[in-house]
Design a protein around this motif. Structure first.
Motif, PDB file in Angstrom:
ATOM      1  N   VAL A 233     -39.768  -8.087  36.919  1.00 60.54           N
ATOM      2  CA  VAL A 233     -40.249  -9.444  37.172  1.00 60.54           C
ATOM      3  C   VAL A 233     -40.243 -10.264  35.884  1.00 60.54           C
ATOM      4  CG1 VAL A 233     -42.277 -10.813  37.827  1.00 60.54           C
ATOM      5  CG2 VAL A 233     -41.601  -8.848  39.200  1.00 60.54           C
ATOM      6  N   ALA A 234     -40.738  -9.669  34.792  1.00 59.45           N
ATOM      7  CA  ALA A 234     -40.740 -10.385  33.513  1.00 59.45           C
ATOM      8  C   ALA A 234     -39.335 -10.764  33.079  1.00 59.45           C
ATOM      9  CB  ALA A 234     -41.416  -9.517  32.446  1.00 59.45           C
ATOM     10  N   GLN A 235     -38.402  -9.849  33.263  1.00 59.26           N
ATOM     11  CA  GLN A 235     -37.006 -10.108  32.893  1.00 59.26           C
ATOM     12  C   GLN A 235     -36.426 -11.258  33.711  1.00 59.26           C
ATOM     13  OE1 GLN A 235     -34.440  -6.685  33.502  1.00 59.26           O
ATOM     14  NE2 GLN A 235     -32.708  -7.987  33.941  1.00 59.26           N
ATOM     15  N   THR A 242     -34.978 -21.936  30.054  1.00 55.95           N
ATOM     16  CA  THR A 242     -34.915 -21.727  28.608  1.00 55.95           C
ATOM     17  C   THR A 242     -36.324 -21.483  28.099  1.00 55.95           C
ATOM     18  OG1 THR A 242     -33.014 -23.187  28.435  1.00 55.95           O
ATOM     19  CG2 THR A 242     -34.252 -22.755  26.424  1.00 55.95           C
ATOM     20  N   THR A 243     -36.545 -20.358  27.459  1.00 58.02           N
ATOM     21  CA  THR A 243     -37.880 -20.006  27.005  1.00 58.02           C
ATOM     22  C   THR A 243     -37.920 -19.862  25.496  1.00 58.02           C
ATOM     23  OG1 THR A 243     -37.394 -17.657  27.317  1.00 58.02           O
ATOM     24  CG2 THR A 243     -38.454 -18.812  29.140  1.00 58.02           C
ATOM     25  N   HIS A 244     -39.115 -20.013  24.952  1.00 58.11           N
ATOM     26  CA  HIS A 244     -39.355 -19.821  23.530  1.00 58.11           C
ATOM     27  C   HIS A 244     -40.133 -18.519  23.359  1.00 58.11           C
ATOM     28  CE1 HIS A 244     -38.100 -23.975  22.681  1.00 58.11           C
ATOM     29  NE2 HIS A 244     -38.764 -24.294  23.771  1.00 58.11           N
ATOM     30  N   PRO A 264     -46.702 -12.152  32.938  1.00 59.71           N
ATOM     31  CA  PRO A 264     -45.647 -11.140  33.019  1.00 59.71           C
ATOM     32  C   PRO A 264     -44.867 -10.960  31.727  1.00 59.71           C
ATOM     33  CG  PRO A 264     -45.018 -13.138  34.209  1.00 59.71           C
ATOM     34  CD  PRO A 264     -46.455 -13.296  33.842  1.00 59.71           C
ATOM     35  N   SER A 265     -44.891 -11.954  30.824  1.00 59.52           N
ATOM     36  CA  SER A 265     -44.142 -11.847  29.573  1.00 59.52           C
ATOM     37  C   SER A 265     -45.005 -11.432  28.404  1.00 59.52           C
ATOM     38  CB  SER A 265     -43.459 -13.190  29.253  1.00 59.52           C
ATOM     39  OG  SER A 265     -44.425 -14.198  29.006  1.00 59.52           O
ATOM     40  N   THR A 280     -44.830 -12.944  23.315  1.00 69.51           N
ATOM     41  CA  THR A 280     -44.901 -13.668  24.571  1.00 69.51           C
ATOM     42  C   THR A 280     -43.847 -14.749  24.591  1.00 69.51           C
ATOM     43  OG1 THR A 280     -46.403 -14.847  26.082  1.00 69.51           O
ATOM     44  CG2 THR A 280     -46.599 -15.358  23.730  1.00 69.51           C
ATOM     45  N   CYS A 281     -43.709 -15.420  25.709  1.00 69.34           N
ATOM     46  CA  CYS A 281     -42.744 -16.514  25.811  1.00 69.34           C
ATOM     47  C   CYS A 281     -43.249 -17.555  26.779  1.00 69.34           C
ATOM     48  CB  CYS A 281     -41.361 -16.004  26.210  1.00 69.34           C
ATOM     49  SG  CYS A 281     -41.306 -15.237  27.842  1.00 69.34           S
TER      50      CYS A 281
END
Length: 331
Positions: A233-235, A242-244, A264-265, A280-281
């Motif tokens: 799920v996190a993936q 687009t995440t940081h 989840p991240s 984290t992201c």
């Protein structure tokens, strides 16, 4: 297993999982002969447990709803109270108990007589909770999905697509899937399942899922292309936008902030008794800065450098807001 009482309790525990158990599989689990399993099933029936048997190549045993609660477990009032409490816990993403609540609710509903299921449903319909924010998930939907996961049974449902769209947006489609696991992430629930029509793994937000219907078709276990369902799920969530990615050292013990870092991240690792490392992201650097400031501890940002810039801006705004109006006039 030669201890008959212990074997009966183990057998009953297996049968309370909402699935059908072949006699050969039960015999392997308990390390006895199929004949012993048949005798133990009869003992459970004599005690009042409604065990149903089906014939055929996929036949077996399962515990079904009876005309009365099984003896020495719960009386009617206790059963209703527990079911209502489990529904509430399943509907709210309470840290540490949400998945256990869904599993327990699925087991309890499996053996509730019709009159008690009606009482539980009536109490649920008459109860209104103050909305604390986040998507609402129907506990009945969670119960159906949890039972399908345990039974390895295909499920059909209607799904509303559209990540990031307002509630009610997106196209609705009918899906046929093989449920693998339910994953609770913050105040959201996700179903990890193999989509038969798309011939691939998918994740589904449970609050966008309605009318789940078990098909009765049982399937073998598929190998998930990830370490576990939570990692999958996190993936998938990280790949939607687009995440940081941020790496931060927190100057506080890990157990003091773990309750606030349940996304989840979020990956939290203790460094020593007084510090921990957070990875984290998020889609927004501003949100990362605010989230870190709300943890109530000192911290160091290792990456990205742009996050430090956002923190400087946030600190300047907070410092300006902390000045009283009369103090501003004197300057």
């Amino acid at each position: 297993m030669t201890d008959t009482p212990a074997r009966l309790l183990t057998l009953l525990s297996l049968l309370q999982t909402p699935r059908e158990w072949p006699g050969s599989e039960l015999a392997d689990r308990l390390q006895v002969t199929p004949r012993t399993i048949r005798r133990d099933i009869e003992r459970l029936r004599d005690l009042g447990y409604p065990v149903q048997a089906t014939r055929g190549p996929i036949g077996g045993y399962r515990l079904v709803a009876g005309t009365a609660m099984p003896p020495l477990l719960l009386d009617d009032e206790e059963a209703v109270a527990i079911a209502v409490g489990l529904r509430a816990a399943a509907g709210e993403a309470v840290e540490g108990i949400e998945e256990a609540s869904v599993r327990a609710l699925a087991k309890l509903v499996q053996v509730l007589p019709a009159r008690l299921r009606h009482r539980v449903g009536s109490l649920g319909a008459a109860t209104v909770r103050l909305d604390a924010g986040g998507p609402r998930v129907d506990p009945e939907t969670l119960t159906v999905l949890a039972a399908a996961v345990a039974a390895r049974e295909r499920v059909r449902f209607t799904y509303r697509a559209g990540w990031g769209q307002p509630q009610g947006g997106g196209t609705e489609t009918r899906r046929l899937v093989e449920p693998h696991r339910l994953v609770a992430a913050g105040r959201r629930w996700y179903l990890v399942a193999y989509d038969n029509e798309r011939d691939d793994w998918r994740i589904f937000r449970v609050d966008r899922l309605r009318e789940p219907q078990p098909t009765g078709a049982r399937v073998p276990v598929r190998e998930l292309p990830a370490e576990d369902a939570a990692a999958y799920v996190a993936q998938k969530l990280s790949g939607l936008t687009t995440t940081h990615v941020a790496v931060v050292t927190l100057h506080t013990p890990a157990d003091r902030v773990s309750r606030w870092l349940t996304g989840p991240s979020d990956r939290l690792e203790p460094v020593d008794d007084h510090t921990c490392r957070l990875r984290t992201c998020a889609e927004s650097l501003e949100w990362l800065a605010i989230r870190l400031a709300m943890l109530g501890c000192e911290f160091e940002v290792h990456e990205p450098a742009e996050l430090r810039d956002r923190l400087r801006v946030l600190a300047a705004r907070a410092a300006a807001a902390a000045v009283a109006p009369e103090e501003r006039a004197d300057r």
